[in-house]
Design a protein around this motif. Sequence first.
Motif, PDB file in Angstrom:
ATOM      1  N   CYS A  21       0.846  -1.201   0.000  1.00 42.26           N
ATOM      2  CA  CYS A  21       0.000   0.000   0.000  1.00 42.26           C
ATOM      3  C   CYS A  21       0.874   1.241   0.000  1.00 42.26           C
ATOM      4  CB  CYS A  21      -0.908   0.009   1.229  1.00 42.26           C
ATOM      5  SG  CYS A  21      -1.908  -1.480   1.406  1.00 42.26           S
ATOM      6  N   PRO A  22       1.617   1.513  -1.075  1.00 39.86           N
ATOM      7  CA  PRO A  22       2.508   2.653  -1.102  1.00 39.86           C
ATOM      8  C   PRO A  22       1.734   3.968  -1.066  1.00 39.86           C
ATOM      9  CG  PRO A  22       2.315   1.685  -3.286  1.00 39.86           C
ATOM     10  CD  PRO A  22       1.620   0.773  -2.364  1.00 39.86           C
ATOM     11  N   VAL A  23       2.385   4.993  -0.537  1.00 41.25           N
ATOM     12  CA  VAL A  23       1.762   6.316  -0.475  1.00 41.25           C
ATOM     13  C   VAL A  23       1.659   6.883  -1.884  1.00 41.25           C
ATOM     14  CG1 VAL A  23       1.979   8.653   0.425  1.00 41.25           C
ATOM     15  CG2 VAL A  23       2.699   6.698   1.818  1.00 41.25           C
ATOM     16  N   PRO A  24       0.465   7.371  -2.309  1.00 42.70           N
ATOM     17  CA  PRO A  24       0.305   7.902  -3.664  1.00 42.70           C
ATOM     18  C   PRO A  24       1.293   9.023  -3.946  1.00 42.70           C
ATOM     19  CG  PRO A  24      -1.823   7.680  -2.556  1.00 42.70           C
ATOM     20  CD  PRO A  24      -0.772   7.449  -1.527  1.00 42.70           C
ATOM     21  N   SER A  25       1.792   9.046  -5.193  1.00 51.32           N
ATOM     22  CA  SER A  25       2.738  10.084  -5.595  1.00 51.32           C
ATOM     23  C   SER A  25       2.040  11.430  -5.646  1.00 51.32           C
ATOM     24  CB  SER A  25       3.305   9.745  -6.986  1.00 51.32           C
ATOM     25  OG  SER A  25       4.030  10.849  -7.480  1.00 51.32           O
ATOM     26  N   GLN A  26       2.716  12.459  -5.211  1.00 52.01           N
ATOM     27  CA  GLN A  26       2.169  13.807  -5.238  1.00 52.01           C
ATOM     28  C   GLN A  26       2.428  14.505  -6.568  1.00 52.01           C
ATOM     29  OE1 GLN A  26       0.301  14.895  -2.658  1.00 52.01           O
ATOM     30  NE2 GLN A  26       0.618  12.821  -1.847  1.00 52.01           N
ATOM     31  N   ALA A  27       3.265  13.874  -7.431  1.00 51.87           N
ATOM     32  CA  ALA A  27       3.659  14.530  -8.685  1.00 51.87           C
ATOM     33  C   ALA A  27       2.485  14.670  -9.640  1.00 51.87           C
ATOM     34  CB  ALA A  27       4.788  13.737  -9.354  1.00 51.87           C
ATOM     35  N   GLN A  28       1.599  13.660  -9.655  1.00 55.71           N
ATOM     36  CA  GLN A  28       0.483  13.672 -10.574  1.00 55.71           C
ATOM     37  C   GLN A  28      -0.811  13.514  -9.785  1.00 55.71           C
ATOM     38  OE1 GLN A  28       1.145  14.996 -13.573  1.00 55.71           O
ATOM     39  NE2 GLN A  28       0.283  13.314 -14.746  1.00 55.71           N
ATOM     40  N   ASN A  29      -1.166  14.515  -8.981  1.00 59.00           N
ATOM     41  CA  ASN A  29      -2.395  14.406  -8.221  1.00 59.00           C
ATOM     42  C   ASN A  29      -3.596  14.718  -9.105  1.00 59.00           C
ATOM     43  OD1 ASN A  29      -2.736  17.276  -8.321  1.00 59.00           O
ATOM     44  ND2 ASN A  29      -1.322  17.472  -6.604  1.00 59.00           N
ATOM     45  N   ALA A  30      -4.795  14.473  -8.578  1.00 57.94           N
ATOM     46  CA  ALA A  30      -6.024  14.609  -9.366  1.00 57.94           C
ATOM     47  C   ALA A  30      -6.199  16.026  -9.916  1.00 57.94           C
ATOM     48  CB  ALA A  30      -7.225  14.226  -8.510  1.00 57.94           C
ATOM     49  N   LYS A 165      -5.170 -10.572   3.156  1.00 54.24           N
ATOM     50  CA  LYS A 165      -5.566  -9.274   2.612  1.00 54.24           C
ATOM     51  C   LYS A 165      -4.559  -8.780   1.577  1.00 54.24           C
ATOM     52  CE  LYS A 165      -8.159  -7.484   6.581  1.00 54.24           C
ATOM     53  NZ  LYS A 165      -8.207  -6.407   7.613  1.00 54.24           N
ATOM     54  N   ASN A 166      -3.282  -8.922   1.941  1.00 58.05           N
ATOM     55  CA  ASN A 166      -2.250  -8.409   1.051  1.00 58.05           C
ATOM     56  C   ASN A 166      -2.117  -9.231  -0.229  1.00 58.05           C
ATOM     57  OD1 ASN A 166      -1.154  -6.084   2.438  1.00 58.05           O
ATOM     58  ND2 ASN A 166      -0.489  -7.501   4.014  1.00 58.05           N
ATOM     59  N   ILE A 167      -2.389 -10.521  -0.128  1.00 57.17           N
ATOM     60  CA  ILE A 167      -2.410 -11.349  -1.341  1.00 57.17           C
ATOM     61  C   ILE A 167      -3.550 -10.894  -2.248  1.00 57.17           C
ATOM     62  CG2 ILE A 167      -2.889 -13.678  -2.201  1.00 57.17           C
ATOM     63  CD1 ILE A 167      -1.312 -14.746   0.223  1.00 57.17           C
ATOM     64  N   ALA A 168      -4.705 -10.586  -1.612  1.00 55.68           N
ATOM     65  CA  ALA A 168      -5.839 -10.080  -2.393  1.00 55.68           C
ATOM     66  C   ALA A 168      -5.495  -8.737  -3.040  1.00 55.68           C
ATOM     67  CB  ALA A 168      -7.068  -9.932  -1.502  1.00 55.68           C
ATOM     68  N   MET A 169      -4.758  -7.898  -2.285  1.00 53.17           N
ATOM     69  CA  MET A 169      -4.351  -6.593  -2.829  1.00 53.17           C
ATOM     70  C   MET A 169      -3.378  -6.763  -3.995  1.00 53.17           C
ATOM     71  SD  MET A 169      -3.982  -4.510   0.762  1.00 53.17           S
ATOM     72  CE  MET A 169      -3.417  -3.004   0.021  1.00 53.17           C
ATOM     73  N   ARG A 171      -3.441  -9.251  -6.041  1.00 56.46           N
ATOM     74  CA  ARG A 171      -4.278  -9.628  -7.181  1.00 56.46           C
ATOM     75  C   ARG A 171      -4.934  -8.406  -7.801  1.00 56.46           C
ATOM     76  NH1 ARG A 171      -6.909 -14.725  -3.969  1.00 56.46           N
ATOM     77  NH2 ARG A 171      -5.260 -16.257  -4.428  1.00 56.46           N
ATOM     78  N   ASP A 172      -5.434  -7.498  -6.941  1.00 51.06           N
ATOM     79  CA  ASP A 172      -6.041  -6.256  -7.439  1.00 51.06           C
ATOM     80  C   ASP A 172      -5.021  -5.416  -8.202  1.00 51.06           C
ATOM     81  OD1 ASP A 172      -8.418  -7.001  -6.308  1.00 51.06           O
ATOM     82  OD2 ASP A 172      -8.161  -5.777  -4.494  1.00 51.06           O
ATOM     83  N   ALA A 173      -3.789  -5.396  -7.676  1.00 50.68           N
ATOM     84  CA  ALA A 173      -2.730  -4.628  -8.339  1.00 50.68           C
ATOM     85  C   ALA A 173      -2.450  -5.182  -9.732  1.00 50.68           C
ATOM     86  CB  ALA A 173      -1.455  -4.644  -7.497  1.00 50.68           C
ATOM     87  N   ARG A 174      -2.502  -6.501  -9.834  1.00 48.11           N
ATOM     88  CA  ARG A 174      -2.285  -7.123 -11.153  1.00 48.11           C
ATOM     89  C   ARG A 174      -3.416  -6.762 -12.121  1.00 48.11           C
ATOM     90  NH1 ARG A 174      -0.349 -11.700  -7.970  1.00 48.11           N
ATOM     91  NH2 ARG A 174       1.900 -11.939  -8.287  1.00 48.11           N
ATOM     92  N   VAL A 175      -4.640  -6.642 -11.601  1.00 42.14           N
ATOM     93  CA  VAL A 175      -5.781  -6.232 -12.445  1.00 42.14           C
ATOM     94  C   VAL A 175      -5.571  -4.813 -12.955  1.00 42.14           C
ATOM     95  CG1 VAL A 175      -8.248  -5.695 -12.443  1.00 42.14           C
ATOM     96  CG2 VAL A 175      -7.432  -7.789 -11.348  1.00 42.14           C
ATOM     97  N   VAL A 176      -5.134  -3.926 -12.035  1.00 39.52           N
ATOM     98  CA  VAL A 176      -4.847  -2.539 -12.441  1.00 39.52           C
ATOM     99  C   VAL A 176      -3.747  -2.515 -13.495  1.00 39.52           C
ATOM    100  CG1 VAL A 176      -3.950  -0.314 -11.651  1.00 39.52           C
ATOM    101  CG2 VAL A 176      -5.604  -1.563 -10.247  1.00 39.52           C
ATOM    102  N   LEU A 177      -2.739  -3.330 -13.282  1.00 42.90           N
ATOM    103  CA  LEU A 177      -1.619  -3.409 -14.230  1.00 42.90           C
ATOM    104  C   LEU A 177      -2.120  -3.852 -15.606  1.00 42.90           C
ATOM    105  CD1 LEU A 177       1.469  -3.293 -14.640  1.00 42.90           C
ATOM    106  CD2 LEU A 177       1.551  -5.695 -13.977  1.00 42.90           C
ATOM    107  N   SER A 178      -2.974  -4.872 -15.621  1.00 41.68           N
ATOM    108  CA  SER A 178      -3.530  -5.372 -16.878  1.00 41.68           C
ATOM    109  C   SER A 178      -4.377  -4.304 -17.559  1.00 41.68           C
ATOM    110  CB  SER A 178      -4.371  -6.617 -16.608  1.00 41.68           C
ATOM    111  OG  SER A 178      -4.976  -7.080 -17.798  1.00 41.68           O
ATOM    112  N   ASN A 179      -5.187  -3.588 -16.759  1.00 49.95           N
ATOM    113  CA  ASN A 179      -6.026  -2.522 -17.321  1.00 49.95           C
ATOM    114  C   ASN A 179      -5.179  -1.399 -17.917  1.00 49.95           C
ATOM    115  OD1 ASN A 179      -8.346  -3.872 -16.621  1.00 49.95           O
ATOM    116  ND2 ASN A 179      -8.632  -2.763 -14.692  1.00 49.95           N
TER     117      ASN A 179
END
Length: 446
Positions: A21-30, A165-169, A171-179
Amino acid sequence: MLGLRVSLLLSALTLLFVIVCPVPSQAQNAAEIQSQIDAHNSQISKLEAEIASYQKELDTLGGQKNTLQSTISSLTISQKQLASKIQVTEANIAWANKRISDLTISIGNKEASIQNAQAAIASALQNMAEGEQAELVSVFVTSKTFSEAWKAADASLQFSTELKKNIAMLRDARVVLSNNRDAVNAEKEKLVSLEHDLTLEKRSVDATKVAQQQLLAQTKNQEANYQSLIAQKKAAEKSFEDQLVVLQSQLKLIVNPGSLPKVGSGILAWPFSRSFMASCNDRKGYFGNLYCITQYFGNTPFSTANPQVYNGHGHNAIDIASPIGTPVLAALGGTVLDTGNTDLARGCYSFGKWVMLKHPNGINTLYSHLSTIDVSAGQTVGIGQIIGLSGMTGYATGPHLHFGVYATEGTKIQTLSQFRNATGGCASVKMPVATLTAYLNPVSYL
């Protein structure tokens, strides 16, 4: 030993949380991303307003008397309009490249995060295995107090829960990567399409410049010369068509009505892009129709299925107003029957540059007055494929596409001299000729 086990468990939990769960980068905020999107959209909106303004100027000029100055002005404004379209396309290309770059960086970061998380989980499990010297039951027995025993048990349970939980996360990260990878591929496809559009737009500019230079050379920039040229074209057109009707009436080709597609079947697509036809819809007040048609088939204001065939009276196709350099598309898949350029014969004001396609359902389609031809005889083309760019070659006095539909059985490609030794400026130039009943109303099949 118990303290070591608890410490290892807590350390593993902390490591997993930090890496997975890395801290979001501030370089490209919303806010920054939205600002970039707004700037891009603002630039596009400004350019599109320019394009619309140029179109109004072109419509105004089109409603005026056909003079050399109005024609030259139309070509100049068309070039400016195309330049703005090129800017839009270039801006969209730059935006697509930025999206690809951002997504590529995001993919790299996500891959690194996944690798680090996998390594952290493996390390935590290894440390647990190395530090654990007794089963949980033994811990209860050897613990000095129940507090210590429950602390060890709770830490073990918490570790197991967090690990899941972290294994599930992961898996979610891999989905984001694929997307993200899918998004990159989509942007690349868009980029290829945009670069194709850019090439066409630049070709369109070149076509308008060539037409302008040729017109100035022909008229020596004199209005009287221009009007003389227009009159010459109109006279030559009338003479050519009269001669063609006589010759075609002698062409002994029989058209079997049963071999033709059903009227109203909608088997043909319009020979221009959807965006071009949408612009025609927006300008219906100018043309009086939704399709930029300036002249219909036959001799009625709006001829559709009746009369279905030409029979030597009126107009044998439909004319669609289109700026020089507009991509012309195949209305149906088929084979290029032939191509030609009647302007190669001095004094022959006829089809100019033309393409005829033969389709498997018993009809041919003709595209003439082109500025450039992009296909060759015998080539297979698909519906919507670019076959050339519109122009005003031949006897056209303004830029448009002469779009005709013919019965295949009643059509030939040959020179007029092959008909009873015909003479005249067009006698030696090959072109489509047809028996009179072979001319079909294009609107009946669109």
